[in-house]
Design a protein around this motif. Sequence first.
Motif, mmCIF file in Angstrom:
data_model
loop_
_atom_site.group_PDB
_atom_site.id
_atom_site.type_symbol
_atom_site.label_atom_id
_atom_site.label_comp_id
_atom_site.label_asym_id
_atom_site.label_seq_id
_atom_site.Cartn_x
_atom_site.Cartn_y
_atom_site.Cartn_z
ATOM 1 N N PRO A 1 1.906 9.036 80.147
ATOM 2 C CA PRO A 1 2.597 9.763 79.079
ATOM 3 C C PRO A 1 1.660 10.567 78.182
ATOM 4 O O PRO A 1 2.022 11.637 77.694
ATOM 5 N N ASP A 2 0.428 10.061 77.994
ATOM 6 C CA ASP A 2 -0.503 10.714 77.070
ATOM 7 C C ASP A 2 -1.811 11.138 77.728
ATOM 8 O O ASP A 2 -2.809 11.358 77.050
ATOM 9 N N GLY A 3 -1.831 11.245 79.062
ATOM 10 C CA GLY A 3 -3.050 11.660 79.747
ATOM 11 C C GLY A 3 -2.976 11.398 81.234
ATOM 12 O O GLY A 3 -1.908 11.466 81.835
ATOM 13 N N TYR A 4 -4.123 11.053 81.802
ATOM 14 C CA TYR A 4 -4.215 10.821 83.244
ATOM 15 C C TYR A 4 -5.154 9.668 83.527
ATOM 16 O O TYR A 4 -6.036 9.361 82.731
ATOM 17 N N GLU A 5 -4.969 9.092 84.697
ATOM 18 C CA GLU A 5 -5.847 8.049 85.183
ATOM 19 C C GLU A 5 -6.330 8.479 86.570
ATOM 20 O O GLU A 5 -5.532 8.872 87.417
ATOM 21 N N LEU A 6 -7.638 8.450 86.767
ATOM 22 C CA LEU A 6 -8.236 8.888 88.015
ATOM 23 C C LEU A 6 -8.815 7.684 88.746
ATOM 24 O O LEU A 6 -9.532 6.871 88.156
ATOM 25 N N GLU A 7 -8.512 7.587 90.034
ATOM 26 C CA GLU A 7 -8.976 6.471 90.854
ATOM 27 C C GLU A 7 -10.278 6.833 91.552
ATOM 28 O O GLU A 7 -10.415 7.938 92.096
ATOM 29 N N ILE B 1 -6.346 18.143 79.346
ATOM 30 C CA ILE B 1 -6.879 17.589 80.603
ATOM 31 C C ILE B 1 -6.319 18.368 81.785
ATOM 32 O O ILE B 1 -7.058 18.721 82.711
ATOM 33 N N LYS B 2 -5.032 18.615 81.750
ATOM 34 C CA LYS B 2 -4.369 19.334 82.847
ATOM 35 C C LYS B 2 -5.002 20.694 83.038
ATOM 36 O O LYS B 2 -5.278 21.117 84.177
ATOM 37 N N MET B 3 -5.277 21.381 81.961
ATOM 38 C CA MET B 3 -5.899 22.707 82.023
ATOM 39 C C MET B 3 -7.354 22.627 82.527
ATOM 40 O O MET B 3 -7.753 23.370 83.402
ATOM 41 N N GLU B 4 -8.114 21.680 81.980
ATOM 42 C CA GLU B 4 -9.533 21.570 82.320
ATOM 43 C C GLU B 4 -9.771 21.079 83.740
ATOM 44 O O GLU B 4 -10.682 21.543 84.401
ATOM 45 N N LEU B 5 -8.970 20.127 84.189
ATOM 46 C CA LEU B 5 -9.170 19.558 85.511
ATOM 47 C C LEU B 5 -8.326 20.247 86.584
ATOM 48 O O LEU B 5 -8.452 19.936 87.769
ATOM 49 N N GLY B 6 -7.461 21.154 86.152
ATOM 50 C CA GLY B 6 -6.627 21.848 87.122
ATOM 51 C C GLY B 6 -5.631 20.937 87.815
ATOM 52 O O GLY B 6 -5.316 21.110 88.977
ATOM 53 N N ILE B 7 -5.127 19.968 87.077
ATOM 54 C CA ILE B 7 -4.172 19.018 87.661
ATOM 55 C C ILE B 7 -2.796 19.662 87.688
ATOM 56 O O ILE B 7 -2.354 20.271 86.764
ATOM 57 N N ALA C 1 -19.709 15.883 91.190
ATOM 58 C CA ALA C 1 -19.865 14.703 92.045
ATOM 59 C C ALA C 1 -18.681 13.759 91.880
ATOM 60 O O ALA C 1 -18.147 13.229 92.862
ATOM 61 N N LEU C 2 -18.250 13.558 90.640
ATOM 62 C CA LEU C 2 -17.127 12.661 90.396
ATOM 63 C C LEU C 2 -15.821 13.233 90.933
ATOM 64 O O LEU C 2 -14.987 12.495 91.468
ATOM 65 N N LEU C 3 -15.632 14.535 90.815
ATOM 66 C CA LEU C 3 -14.415 15.136 91.367
ATOM 67 C C LEU C 3 -14.351 14.963 92.884
ATOM 68 O O LEU C 3 -13.270 14.767 93.447
ATOM 69 N N LEU D 1 -19.856 7.295 86.494
ATOM 70 C CA LEU D 1 -18.753 7.348 85.537
ATOM 71 C C LEU D 1 -19.179 6.948 84.134
ATOM 72 O O LEU D 1 -18.768 7.582 83.157
ATOM 73 N N THR D 2 -19.974 5.912 84.006
ATOM 74 C CA THR D 2 -20.394 5.493 82.665
ATOM 75 C C THR D 2 -21.313 6.532 82.032
ATOM 76 O O THR D 2 -21.205 6.792 80.832
#
Length: 134
Positions: free
Chosen positions: A70-76, A128-134, A58-60, A87-88
Amino acid sequence: MRKIFQFITAIAIVAPVAISATSEPSSSQTEHVSPFACNAFALSPEVRKRHFEELGPALLKLKKSTRELPDGYELEFPADNKTYQLLTEWAFQERLCCPFFDIDLRFEREGGPLWLRLTGRPGTKDFIKMELGI
């Protein structure tokens, strides 16, 4: 006599602080480092099912954009109450199965979007890149 008593009292107060500040950290003070692996069994079967089969998908679908950090991702996400609740709930569960994440939720001012920030120690971004397929 009074000055000697004051001196002894001052030493009794300051010495333990000074000693603890200069001593080596004990094993109880060292940081625990979790492996880069999702421990789905940290969640009960019911929660696990909801987390992976309902909340995550649902969130995706609600995700509007992704920012690389630099150390991850931020999703809007949309800044509405329902999305915030999803989200919480997801974040609270995610910290149990993936304790190596730093998880932040923030609203931008002036009615701006809601952001989920996933960061952590070196290696977190690749996970994160691997798990979310970014």
